[in-house]
Design a protein around this motif. Structure first.
Motif, PDB file in Angstrom:
ATOM      1  N   VAL A 254     -42.344 -19.193  -2.487  1.00 40.64           N
ATOM      2  CA  VAL A 254     -43.672 -18.724  -2.892  1.00 40.64           C
ATOM      3  C   VAL A 254     -44.610 -18.846  -1.701  1.00 40.64           C
ATOM      4  O   VAL A 254     -44.695 -19.907  -1.070  1.00 40.64           O
ATOM      5  N   TYR A 255     -45.295 -17.754  -1.370  1.00 42.60           N
ATOM      6  CA  TYR A 255     -46.250 -17.819  -0.263  1.00 42.60           C
ATOM      7  C   TYR A 255     -47.702 -17.717  -0.730  1.00 42.60           C
ATOM      8  O   TYR A 255     -48.623 -18.016   0.024  1.00 42.60           O
ATOM      9  N   LYS A 256     -47.899 -17.325  -2.006  1.00 44.51           N
ATOM     10  CA  LYS A 256     -49.267 -17.180  -2.495  1.00 44.51           C
ATOM     11  C   LYS A 256     -49.277 -17.195  -4.014  1.00 44.51           C
ATOM     12  O   LYS A 256     -48.388 -16.618  -4.649  1.00 44.51           O
ATOM     13  N   THR A 257     -50.283 -17.823  -4.588  1.00 43.01           N
ATOM     14  CA  THR A 257     -50.540 -17.765  -6.025  1.00 43.01           C
ATOM     15  C   THR A 257     -51.993 -17.371  -6.209  1.00 43.01           C
ATOM     16  O   THR A 257     -52.896 -18.020  -5.659  1.00 43.01           O
ATOM     17  N   VAL A 258     -52.224 -16.294  -6.969  1.00 42.35           N
ATOM     18  CA  VAL A 258     -53.584 -15.816  -7.179  1.00 42.35           C
ATOM     19  C   VAL A 258     -53.708 -15.287  -8.605  1.00 42.35           C
ATOM     20  O   VAL A 258     -52.887 -14.498  -9.057  1.00 42.35           O
ATOM     21  N   ASN A 259     -54.711 -15.757  -9.327  1.00 42.41           N
ATOM     22  CA  ASN A 259     -54.930 -15.327 -10.718  1.00 42.41           C
ATOM     23  C   ASN A 259     -53.659 -15.434 -11.562  1.00 42.41           C
ATOM     24  O   ASN A 259     -53.303 -14.512 -12.306  1.00 42.41           O
ATOM     25  N   ALA A 314     -38.822 -10.165   3.527  1.00 41.05           N
ATOM     26  CA  ALA A 314     -39.414  -9.084   2.730  1.00 41.05           C
ATOM     27  C   ALA A 314     -40.443  -9.704   1.798  1.00 41.05           C
ATOM     28  O   ALA A 314     -40.131 -10.623   1.041  1.00 41.05           O
ATOM     29  N   PHE A 315     -41.664  -9.196   1.844  1.00 41.37           N
ATOM     30  CA  PHE A 315     -42.755  -9.789   1.069  1.00 41.37           C
ATOM     31  C   PHE A 315     -43.101  -8.972  -0.174  1.00 41.37           C
ATOM     32  O   PHE A 315     -43.202  -7.743  -0.119  1.00 41.37           O
ATOM     33  N   ASP A 316     -43.274  -9.698  -1.254  1.00 38.31           N
ATOM     34  CA  ASP A 316     -43.860  -9.103  -2.446  1.00 38.31           C
ATOM     35  C   ASP A 316     -45.373  -9.100  -2.262  1.00 38.31           C
ATOM     36  O   ASP A 316     -45.920  -9.953  -1.551  1.00 38.31           O
ATOM     37  N   TYR A 317     -46.052  -8.141  -2.857  1.00 38.21           N
ATOM     38  CA  TYR A 317     -47.518  -8.144  -2.852  1.00 38.21           C
ATOM     39  C   TYR A 317     -47.993  -7.450  -4.119  1.00 38.21           C
ATOM     40  O   TYR A 317     -47.224  -6.769  -4.805  1.00 38.21           O
ATOM     41  N   ARG A 318     -49.251  -7.636  -4.473  1.00 37.86           N
ATOM     42  CA  ARG A 318     -49.754  -7.093  -5.733  1.00 37.86           C
ATOM     43  C   ARG A 318     -49.750  -5.559  -5.734  1.00 37.86           C
ATOM     44  O   ARG A 318     -50.162  -4.940  -4.767  1.00 37.86           O
ATOM     45  N   LYS A 319     -49.286  -4.994  -6.867  1.00 35.92           N
ATOM     46  CA  LYS A 319     -49.203  -3.547  -7.036  1.00 35.92           C
ATOM     47  C   LYS A 319     -50.117  -3.098  -8.178  1.00 35.92           C
ATOM     48  O   LYS A 319     -50.253  -3.772  -9.196  1.00 35.92           O
ATOM     49  N   ARG A 320     -50.694  -1.942  -7.997  1.00 33.91           N
ATOM     50  CA  ARG A 320     -51.670  -1.422  -8.965  1.00 33.91           C
ATOM     51  C   ARG A 320     -51.073  -1.281 -10.365  1.00 33.91           C
ATOM     52  O   ARG A 320     -51.702  -1.677 -11.367  1.00 33.91           O
ATOM     53  N   ALA A 329     -56.658  -5.662  -2.471  1.00 28.72           N
ATOM     54  CA  ALA A 329     -55.889  -6.839  -2.916  1.00 28.72           C
ATOM     55  C   ALA A 329     -54.540  -6.892  -2.203  1.00 28.72           C
ATOM     56  O   ALA A 329     -54.067  -7.972  -1.817  1.00 28.72           O
ATOM     57  N   SER A 330     -53.908  -5.739  -2.026  1.00 23.46           N
ATOM     58  CA  SER A 330     -52.630  -5.699  -1.314  1.00 23.46           C
ATOM     59  C   SER A 330     -52.808  -6.122   0.136  1.00 23.46           C
ATOM     60  O   SER A 330     -51.960  -6.829   0.705  1.00 23.46           O
ATOM     61  N   VAL A 331     -53.905  -5.687   0.761  1.00 17.18           N
ATOM     62  CA  VAL A 331     -54.203  -6.096   2.139  1.00 17.18           C
ATOM     63  C   VAL A 331     -54.387  -7.607   2.219  1.00 17.18           C
ATOM     64  O   VAL A 331     -53.874  -8.268   3.134  1.00 17.18           O
ATOM     65  N   SER A 332     -55.095  -8.182   1.252  1.00 17.76           N
ATOM     66  CA  SER A 332     -55.284  -9.629   1.212  1.00 17.76           C
ATOM     67  C   SER A 332     -53.948 -10.351   1.194  1.00 17.76           C
ATOM     68  O   SER A 332     -53.755 -11.353   1.900  1.00 17.76           O
ATOM     69  N   ASP A 333     -53.003  -9.842   0.416  1.00 17.26           N
ATOM     70  CA  ASP A 333     -51.689 -10.471   0.318  1.00 17.26           C
ATOM     71  C   ASP A 333     -50.930 -10.389   1.643  1.00 17.26           C
ATOM     72  O   ASP A 333     -50.260 -11.342   2.049  1.00 17.26           O
ATOM     73  N   ALA A 334     -51.016  -9.236   2.314  1.00 21.11           N
ATOM     74  CA  ALA A 334     -50.322  -9.075   3.599  1.00 21.11           C
ATOM     75  C   ALA A 334     -50.891 -10.024   4.649  1.00 21.11           C
ATOM     76  O   ALA A 334     -50.143 -10.646   5.422  1.00 21.11           O
ATOM     77  N   LEU A 335     -52.215 -10.153   4.691  1.00 21.44           N
ATOM     78  CA  LEU A 335     -52.840 -11.083   5.629  1.00 21.44           C
ATOM     79  C   LEU A 335     -52.386 -12.520   5.369  1.00 21.44           C
ATOM     80  O   LEU A 335     -52.058 -13.268   6.296  1.00 21.44           O
ATOM     81  N   THR A 336     -52.338 -12.871   4.097  1.00 19.43           N
ATOM     82  CA  THR A 336     -51.896 -14.220   3.718  1.00 19.43           C
ATOM     83  C   THR A 336     -50.439 -14.438   4.092  1.00 19.43           C
ATOM     84  O   THR A 336     -50.058 -15.517   4.558  1.00 19.43           O
ATOM     85  N   ALA A 337     -49.624 -13.409   3.911  1.00 19.13           N
ATOM     86  CA  ALA A 337     -48.188 -13.516   4.191  1.00 19.13           C
ATOM     87  C   ALA A 337     -47.930 -13.829   5.663  1.00 19.13           C
ATOM     88  O   ALA A 337     -47.128 -14.722   5.999  1.00 19.13           O
ATOM     89  N   ILE A 338     -48.605 -13.118   6.553  1.00 14.50           N
ATOM     90  CA  ILE A 338     -48.371 -13.319   7.986  1.00 14.50           C
ATOM     91  C   ILE A 338     -48.881 -14.691   8.422  1.00 14.50           C
ATOM     92  O   ILE A 338     -48.229 -15.400   9.210  1.00 14.50           O
ATOM     93  N   ALA A 339     -50.044 -15.085   7.887  1.00 12.27           N
ATOM     94  CA  ALA A 339     -50.561 -16.428   8.191  1.00 12.27           C
ATOM     95  C   ALA A 339     -49.597 -17.496   7.675  1.00 12.27           C
ATOM     96  O   ALA A 339     -49.388 -18.522   8.341  1.00 12.27           O
TER      97      ALA A 339
END
Length: 499
Positions: A254-259, A314-320, A329-339
């Motif tokens: 897990v790289y991120k938890t949001v909502n 391979a990263f999962d990110y939020r999809k519409r 929101a997808s951009v936010s996830d990508a930024l978080t993933a690389i960090a």
């Protein structure tokens, strides 16, 4: 009405039918082939002229579709008159396929009218327009065997899943449409076998389009909603497959938890990976219009990168369609993933100064824009580690996000549009694009290419004449070999070639 356009449509379908009168078929041989050929010809006509056809007002649109449908029905009637040897079941099946082919055109009308009106005007149709089109379609379970019936019904469920947006263009609807689609099937006033079939299809047809967690809501209900035991078994098998396919990854973290949404990194290590000997990282972001897609789409590429000595993720990110989120929101996830990769570089056995971001279509946008955004606080990124990759590879990348979110846009699209974020000191970029791309127009790529080439940034590119969005499909051997060569040279030049 555009009299000339309608006259041309009538002439087209008349000629299509007349050509068959001039060259009589031998009966009953060839009826299905002739039927399918005419359906395809009409379908090609609608596709080529879709802007004109779907921009018409309702009466004129119906007249156009009626004329197309009548040519096919006339063909079937001709066969029926001239041969008593044709099985009535064959004629009935072709008649059914014809009926639902054209019902689907009618379902498409309001959504496409809105699209070709630049999202500014809805079609003048009744509130029960869709229900009227589909009247009588839900009481015969034998219909589920027909391809056009299934296509028509599946689009009907897509419409119902759009809620208040159902008369608008569906592609950008900001709702949890996957769950709402399931609810629409369950709520349908239809024979139970029909509902059972489409609930089963909801899983078996979409399990390779969305991550398995996206089906949790539907799966929790399906085992009670479905009465057909064979279908229940298929649903269980599809869900299990969705879980089991992840076994191909070396690890999932897990790289991120949001909502209450958990997002994961699917990691592929090189063989005998020694984490005390850091390796370059190769990150993949899948395409899918920021609406669909899953990390598993990148598994093949990950395996290739790991075999080449890089740690692939391979990263999962939020999809519409799953979460009702927007592109930001997808951009936010990508930024978080690389960090996250940099923050956990030691644990992953990664060189934090050698991070390659790679993506196709929407995923390419995420890879590129991550290298351009400075003020990450606007995207909810709290990590102190950099989100900027050290190199970027792009396939069919969108460079201007204007129009990619349409409803309730609460941000300035230029803030996540690479075309408007070009500056010096960007990482080296390798980009590929098809010149006939109808999803991300080539002119969009050209604007970005021309702008970035005026800077001192390293930008290597190739475009492909006559190639569409998926430029690698039907690619010549020469083009494929050149792409491989350019990629290898790019990797080697920028320190990502290990073996």
């Amino acid at each position: 009405m555009n009299k000339l356009f309608f006259a041309l449509a009538l002439l087209f379908v008349s000629n299509a039918f007349q050509s068959r009168k001039e060259k009589p078929e031998k009966f009953p041989i060839g009826i299905a082939e002739a039927h399918n050929k005419l359906l395809k010809k009409n379908d090609d006509y609608v596709t080529i002229n879709r802007g004109k056809i779907f921009s018409q007002e309702l009466d004129d649109f119906n007249a156009t579709i009626d004329s197309l449908e009548q040519t096919v029905l006339k063909l079937l009637k001709k066969y029926k008159r001239n041969s008593e040897e044709i099985d009535a079941k064959i004629l009935d099946s072709l008649w059914t396929e014809t009926t639902f082919k054209h019902k689907r055109y009618r379902l498409l009308y309001p959504n496409n009218y809105h699209r070709f009106a630049n999202f500014k005007k809805n079609a003048n149709v009744s509130k029960d327009y869709f229900e009227t089109v589909m009247k009588g379609s839900f009481d015969n379970p034998s219909l589920v065997q027909f391809k056009e019936y299934k296509r028509c019904m599946n689009y009907y469920f897509d419409i119902l899943s759009a809620g208040k947006y159902k008369f608008s263009h569906l592609e950008y609807v900001p709702l949890k449409r996957l769950d709402k689609r399931y609810d629409a099937i369950v709520a349908l006033d239809a024979e139970q076998p029909i509902k059972d079939f489409f609930i089963k299809e909801h899983f078996t047809s979409n399990i390779w389009t969305y991550r398995v967690e996206a089906f949790d809501y539907a799966y929790s209900r399906a085992l009670e909603d479905v009465k057909n035991e064979a279908y229940i078994k298929e649903i269980k098998n599809a869900y299990k497959m969705g879980m089991d396919r992840r076994n191909a990854a070396s690890d999932i973290k897990v790289y991120k938890t949001v909502n209450d949404i958990t997002l994961s990194a699917h990691i592929f290590y090189p063989e005998n990976h020694d984490k005390t000997q850091p390796k370059p990282a190769h990150l993949f972001f899948n395409g899918g219009g920021w609406a669909i897609g899953l990390p598993e789409w990148s598994y093949g590429a990950c395996q290739g990168a790991a075999k080449d000595g890089r740690v692939a993720i391979a990263f999962d990110y939020r999809k519409r369609n799953v979460y009702g989120t927007d592109v930001k929101a997808s951009v936010s996830d990508a930024l978080t993933a690389i960090a996250w990769v940099r923050e956990n570089a030691k644990e992953l056995g990664i060189d934090p100064n050698k991070i390659l971001a790679d993506g196709f279509s929407a995923g390419a946008h995420l890879a590129l824009v991550s290298s351009m955004i400075e003020n990450r606080e606007d995207f909810g990124v709290t990590s102190t580690y950099s989100s900027k990759p050290n190199a970027v590879i792009l396939g069919s990348c969108p460079y201007d996000i204007a129009g990619r979110d349409v409803y309730n846009v609460s941000y300035d699209t230029k803030t996540i549009s690479p075309l408007y974020l070009i500056k010096d000191n960007l990482p080296p970029i390798l980009a590929f694009h098809g010149e006939n791309d109808d999803m991300v127009e080539f002119s969009e790529f050209e604007k970005f290419r021309d702008a970035i080439q005026k800077t001192k940034n390293s930008f290597t590119w190739r475009s492909y004449a006559s190639a569409g969005h998926f430029y690698f499909e039907r690619s010549t051997q020469k083009d494929s070999e050149e792409r491989s060569r350019l990629t290898e040279e790019f990797l080697k030049k920028n320190g990502f070639k290990v073996k």
